[in-house]
Structure formats: C-alpha cells, structure tokens
Scaffold this motif. Structure first.
Motif, short mmCIF file in Angstrom:
data_model
loop_
_atom_site.label_atom_id
_atom_site.label_comp_id
_atom_site.label_asym_id
_atom_site.label_seq_id
_atom_site.Cartn_x
_atom_site.Cartn_y
_atom_site.Cartn_z
N ALA A 25 0.82 -1.22 0.00
CA ALA A 25 0.00 0.00 0.00
C ALA A 25 0.85 1.27 0.00
CB ALA A 25 -0.93 0.00 1.21
N GLY A 26 2.02 1.21 0.55
CA GLY A 26 2.91 2.36 0.61
C GLY A 26 4.10 2.00 1.48
N LEU A 27 5.27 2.35 1.05
CA LEU A 27 6.49 1.94 1.73
C LEU A 27 7.05 3.07 2.59
CD1 LEU A 27 7.98 -0.76 1.58
CD2 LEU A 27 9.48 0.25 -0.10
N PRO A 28 6.97 2.94 3.92
CA PRO A 28 7.57 3.96 4.78
C PRO A 28 9.09 3.92 4.61
CG PRO A 28 6.12 2.50 6.03
CD PRO A 28 6.32 1.89 4.69
N VAL A 29 9.69 5.06 4.28
CA VAL A 29 11.13 5.06 3.99
C VAL A 29 11.93 6.03 4.84
CG1 VAL A 29 10.84 4.23 1.63
CG2 VAL A 29 10.84 6.69 2.09
N GLY A 30 11.31 6.91 5.53
CA GLY A 30 12.06 7.87 6.34
C GLY A 30 11.14 8.68 7.22
N ARG A 31 11.76 9.41 8.11
CA ARG A 31 11.01 10.27 9.03
C ARG A 31 10.32 11.39 8.26
NH1 ARG A 31 13.61 10.07 14.32
NH2 ARG A 31 15.50 8.85 14.18
N ALA A 32 9.19 11.84 8.79
CA ALA A 32 8.49 12.97 8.20
C ALA A 32 9.13 14.29 8.64
CB ALA A 32 7.02 12.95 8.60
N ALA A 33 9.87 14.26 9.74
CA ALA A 33 10.51 15.46 10.28
C ALA A 33 11.89 15.08 10.82
CB ALA A 33 9.65 16.04 11.40
N PRO A 34 12.79 16.05 10.95
CA PRO A 34 14.10 15.74 11.51
C PRO A 34 13.97 15.20 12.94
CG PRO A 34 14.02 18.00 10.67
CD PRO A 34 12.64 17.45 10.61
N PRO A 35 14.95 14.42 13.40
CA PRO A 35 14.88 13.90 14.76
C PRO A 35 14.86 15.04 15.79
CG PRO A 35 16.90 13.17 13.65
CD PRO A 35 16.14 14.02 12.70
N GLU A 36 14.13 14.81 16.86
CA GLU A 36 14.08 15.79 17.94
C GLU A 36 15.38 15.72 18.74
OE1 GLU A 36 10.55 15.34 20.26
OE2 GLU A 36 9.26 15.35 18.50
N GLU A 37 15.62 16.74 19.54
CA GLU A 37 16.81 16.80 20.40
C GLU A 37 16.91 15.52 21.23
OE1 GLU A 37 19.86 19.17 22.63
OE2 GLU A 37 18.46 20.09 21.25
N GLY A 38 18.06 14.88 21.20
CA GLY A 38 18.30 13.67 21.97
C GLY A 38 17.82 12.40 21.29
N GLU A 39 17.08 12.53 20.20
CA GLU A 39 16.59 11.36 19.47
C GLU A 39 17.67 10.88 18.50
OE1 GLU A 39 12.50 10.13 17.12
OE2 GLU A 39 13.08 12.22 17.20
#
Length: 156
Positions: free
Chosen positions: A59-73
């Motif tokens: 149905a759709g291939l998740p390939v990356g984050r929608a937003a940059p990682p948060e601090e400490g992530e």
C-alpha cells in the motif's frame, strides 16, 4: 472463511494499517513493493510475507522520518529498507511469524533479551506506536488464537 477469503482479509488489514500510518503523517511514503519485488525478496531470503504484512508494504512503503529527529533522538532512520529484504517494521519492531496466519499476528518489540508485545496486529501497532493510544490500556496481550509459539512465550 476460506483460504482465499482469509488472505483477502489479511491484505485489507495491512492496507488499513498503511492508510492509518499515512493519516498520522509520521513518515515519508514511497510507492509500495510490487509483486515482482515481493517474489524476489521471498526467494532471496527464504521468507514468506503474511497477507497483512504484504498488504501493508504494497500500500505504501515507509522510507524515512516525516521530520528531523528531535533533540536527543537518534539520527538513525528507524524505517528499514524493505526492498533489500529487511524484516523489521520500524526500529526493533517485528511481526511475529506464523506461516498459517494471514492476519492478527502480534507485533513484538525485540531489543536484546527484552521482548514485549507492541500491538495485537499491524493496525493496533500503528495506533499504539504513532497514534494517541489510551495510556490506561497498558501493553496489549495477543488474542489466544494469535499467540505464536516461542515468541509469545518469550514476551510473557
């Protein structure tokens, strides 16, 4: 339910999980895996995708984050490269393997010796992992019919 009906039901469950993931906007999506890609991965790695997992990845291939990682992530991309046959769903979450099951397989978090249930199935996992789950619910226990030998015992 016949075998074909069970497979179609499993594919629909996987598609529902993928739609919910897209609605939540937590990842970038690319076109899903094609039948040829599924065939290549299954042959190359000696695995068989269950119908729900297949429906999810088609149905759709998740390939990356929608937003940059948060601090400490961690900056590491938590989405695996399925086109290379990686079995994870996200980070260290895996669908429990049960060849005869077309859907309803629990999703487990496996980190070292720590194994816990993260969802009763793909739809439940997407909601718990990325949605706004009810904090009163606690960790899910799989339905008795969805228990997977070894893995469900390990998760408790």
């Amino acid at each position: 339910m016949t075998g074909d009906e069970a497979v179609r039901d499993g594919v629909r469950a996987g598609e529902r999980a993928a739609r919910r993931l897209a609605e939540l906007g937590v990842c970038m999506l690319e076109p899903g895996l094609s039948d040829a890609e599924f065939d290549r991965i299954e042959t190359e790695y000696g695995i068989a995708f269950a119908a729900d997992h297949r429906g999810f990845l088609a149905a759709g291939l998740p390939v990356g984050r929608a937003a940059p990682p948060e601090e400490g992530e961690s900056p590491r991309n938590p989405w695996p490269n399925w086109r290379d046959g990686h079995p994870e769903l996200h980070a260290h979450r895996y669908p429990a393997s049960r060849a005869e099951a077309s859907r309803g397989r629990p999703v487990l978090s496996v980190a070292g010796a720590d194994t816990i249930h993260y969802g009763r199935d793909l739809v439940d996992w997407v909601e718990r992992e990325f949605g706004d789950p009810d904090p009163e619910k606690g960790w899910p226990e799989p339905a008795a019919a969805a228990r997977v030998p070894f893995w469900s015992d390990l998760a408790g």
